[in-house]
Design an enzyme around this catalytic site. Structure first.
Site, PDB file in Angstrom:
ATOM      1  CD  GLU A 106      71.392  39.937  46.771  1.00  0.00           C
ATOM      2  OE1 GLU A 106      70.511  40.794  46.602  1.00  0.00           O
ATOM      3  OE2 GLU A 106      71.933  39.326  45.827  1.00  0.00           O
TER       4      GLU A 106
ATOM      5  CG  ASP B 228      66.758  43.105  47.027  1.00  0.00           C
ATOM      6  OD1 ASP B 228      67.646  43.459  46.229  1.00  0.00           O
ATOM      7  OD2 ASP B 228      66.421  41.918  47.184  1.00  0.00           O
TER       8      ASP B 228
ATOM      9  CG  ASN C 124      70.637  44.185  45.137  1.00  0.00           C
ATOM     10  OD1 ASN C 124      70.713  43.209  44.399  1.00  0.00           O
ATOM     11  ND2 ASN C 124      71.372  44.290  46.226  1.00  0.00           N
TER      12      ASN C 124
END
Length: 588
Positions: A189, A314, A272
């Site tokens: 992230e 994701d 991801n």
């Protein structure tokens, strides 16, 4: 016998009869590595606790860790010593199981940088430790790996492996193979450049670093050694990205690892790509959302397979890679079984990465199926996301996954079945353009959730990985976010977010026993033989992870924490609050 019972018995006979010993399993009665064996099965042959007597289980000892937070991971038992690792600040306890009341032998309290708490994506969790060569090896949240002498509790070595300034934190459990300690970092992230590293077990020195995205030279993908089953060409980890986008493309490693000693391959999942807006990263974005197979000695990449090319949802692939031998289409195969966030359960040939079976284990609508010839999912174009597409409604599963990678499944060679904690939720997905600033979130999406079909948000199920089908399932009101333990007594154990710890019949799924343990269970149960010769079962209670963020007011020691709960889980905080407890159970 009912038709359902005949089905279960038939599957158990077909899959379990010719099973050979599990790879790298530890001595009966101990638990020295995260999944107990190198195959990642979380299976123990201990059989004192059975379907006939499990209802008599009772708590015999508890311990407060002194920490509120997500108690993921699992304790270890080596000899007659119990080792417990807490979430941040990552305190390590050692208890003497051979003496009455299990007194504390020693406590190691590291000085962990508190800045790591503000950078960690999804709660300041720790996924556990590994015992090797007289040491407990584990990661601190702030990017260090430490090795602690089990006799004295003193630090043997510590190594800086990650960079907080780039958004890297280290909740992953290390994995020790021969003389290598293999570690990874969270930070998908934050747009990190994802990697794994091999440390020297004796000294902590970094022996090699293998990146998960980028050119072959950085991936340690060498000519003649790296042979992916479906993909050809050089520098796929860079060529499948826009120019230089791979440098901040994510690809974290924060889940579970396994190892095949015959093939000498370590398997792990990659998370991801960044950002969540897929229009900023045209191409397949290899090797995010993938499984990679490496040599432990030098990190050489042998094969890779991408579960979700150009991940638009994701769908991290950090979940466990369970190794087993199964009869698939009439042939005995050495396989790797993986329950992906994307909702498909995969059975792969673990020598090559060929997909043998791929079927949805939860409701899936972003893809219609997986094409076995190409290994690629057949997409539903109406569920593709991107900033130009606006708010795409009702995508199943959510970015929490059909199963969270944080909660590992288990495999029993007795039944031939895999036992899987699952999530039944769907999401809307509205992407936006994101800008990368080192050490800050690099996301670009709003993704509200809602319950899936039927209204229950989770289930605990048994899966036949040979045929790709569900055998039985038990619905739960909330997502099942704990790991699973399978035992030789044909009993399986798991916990729930609303604070129950449960035992079920491995053959039928029938509930045998449960106890309210106070806080939601997001950790992984273990079992061992005590000094008195009895079988014990242990588990952490302490809700956390994403559910600390979503459940609302579950931390009463913070007067400022009066967050409203997420719309889809408004009443979860009525059943649980944060905690930090170790529970131990046995028969009378």
């Amino acid at each position: 016998m009912t038709a359902h019972s005949r089905l279960v018995a038939g599957v158990a006979c077909a899959l379990g009869a010719a099973f050979t010993p599990l790879l790298g399993q530890t001595a009966d009665g101990q638990w020295t590595m995260p999944a107990r064996d190198y195959a990642g099965t979380r299976y123990s042959p201990l059989a004192q606790i059975t379907a006939a007597n499990a209802s008599r289980l009772r708590p015999v000892w508890t311990f407060s860790t002194g920490v509120l937070g997500g108690h993921e991971g699992q304790p270890l038992v080596v000899g007659h010593t119990l080792y417990v690792v807490t979430p941040y600040p990552n305190v390590l306890y050692a208890f003497d199981l051979a003496r009455p009341d299990y007194p504390l032998k020693w406590k190691y309290r590291p000085d962990v940088d508190p800045n790591a708490v503000g950078i960690a994506c999804c709660d300041a969790v720790n996924r556990g430790a590994f015992y090797a060569a007289g040491m407990i090896v584990y990661n601190l949240l702030d990017g260090r790996t430490v090795a602690i002498d089990t006799a004295t509790g003193k630090e043997v070595w510590q190594t800086r492996i990650a960079d907080l300034a780039q958004g890297e934190t280290t909740p992953v459990a290390p994995f020790v193979v021969k003389q290598r300690v293999i570690v990874g970092a969270s930070g998908g992230e934050f747009g990190i450049h994802g990697w794994v590293k091999g440390l020297d077990l004796g000294t902590g020195r970094i022996a090699w670093t293998g990146y998960n995205v980028g050119p072959d030279s950085e991936l340690l993908a060498r000519p003649g050694t790296f042979r992916p089953f479906y993909d050809k060409g050089k520098d796929l980890g860079a060529a499948t990205w826009p120019p230089d986008a791979w440098r901040h493309g994510g690809g974290p490693v924060w889940g579970w690892m396994s190892y095949d000693p015959r093939l000498d391959l370590v398997y792990y999942g990659v998370g991801n790509p960044g950002p969540y807006n897929p229009e900023q990263r045209a191409g397949d974005n290899k090797w995010t959302a993938s499984v990679l197979a490496r040599r432990p000695d030098d990190g050489a990449l042998v094969w890779a397979y991408q579960f979700t090319p150009h991940d638009s949802w994701d769908y991290d692939a950090n979940a466990e890679m369970i190794l087993a031998e199964l009869d698939v289409r009439g042939r005995r195969r050495d396989v790797l079984v993986h329950f992906d966030k994307n909702g498909f359960a995969y059975t792969l040939d673990r020598a090559t990465g060929e997909v043998l079976v791929a079927q949805p284990f939860v409701d899936v609508n972003w893809a219609k199926r997986v094409d076995l010839a190409s290994g690629r999912p057949v997409l539903d174009s109406s569920k593709l996301t991107g900033a130009s597409r606006g708010n795409v409604k009702h995508i199943c599963p959510t970015l929490e996954g059909g199963k969270t990678p944080a909660a590992p499944a288990a495999y029993s060679p007795l039944t031939g079945l895999f036992y899987v904690p699952t999530i039944n939720m769907c999401m809307d997905y509205e992407a936006a353009v994101a800008t990368r600033i080192a050490g800050t979130p690099f996301i670009g999406a709003t993704t509200p959730y809602h319950p899936g079909a039927g209204g229950n948000m989770g289930a605990f199920l048994a899966w036949d990985a040979r045929a790709g089908r569900q055998v039985w399932a038990t619905q739960e009101p909330y997502p099942v976010w704990s790991g699973v333990l399978a035992t030789g007594g044909n009993v399986v154990f798991y916990g729930t977010l609303d604070g129950w710890f449960k035992a079920a019949d491995a053959q039928t799924g029938r509930e045998l026993w449960k106890l309210k343990v106070g806080s939601g269970v997001v950790g992984n149960p273990i079992t061992y033989t005590g000094a008195d010769g009895k079988q014990y079962v242990a588990v952490y209670a302490g809700i956390g992870g994403d559910w600390f963020l979503l459940a609302g007011d579950v931390r009463s020691d913070d007067p400022a924490d009066v967050r409203p709960p997420a719309d889809f889980a408004r009443d979860l905080a009525r059943h649980t609050s944060q905690g930090g407890m170790f529970w131990l159970f046995s028969l009378p």
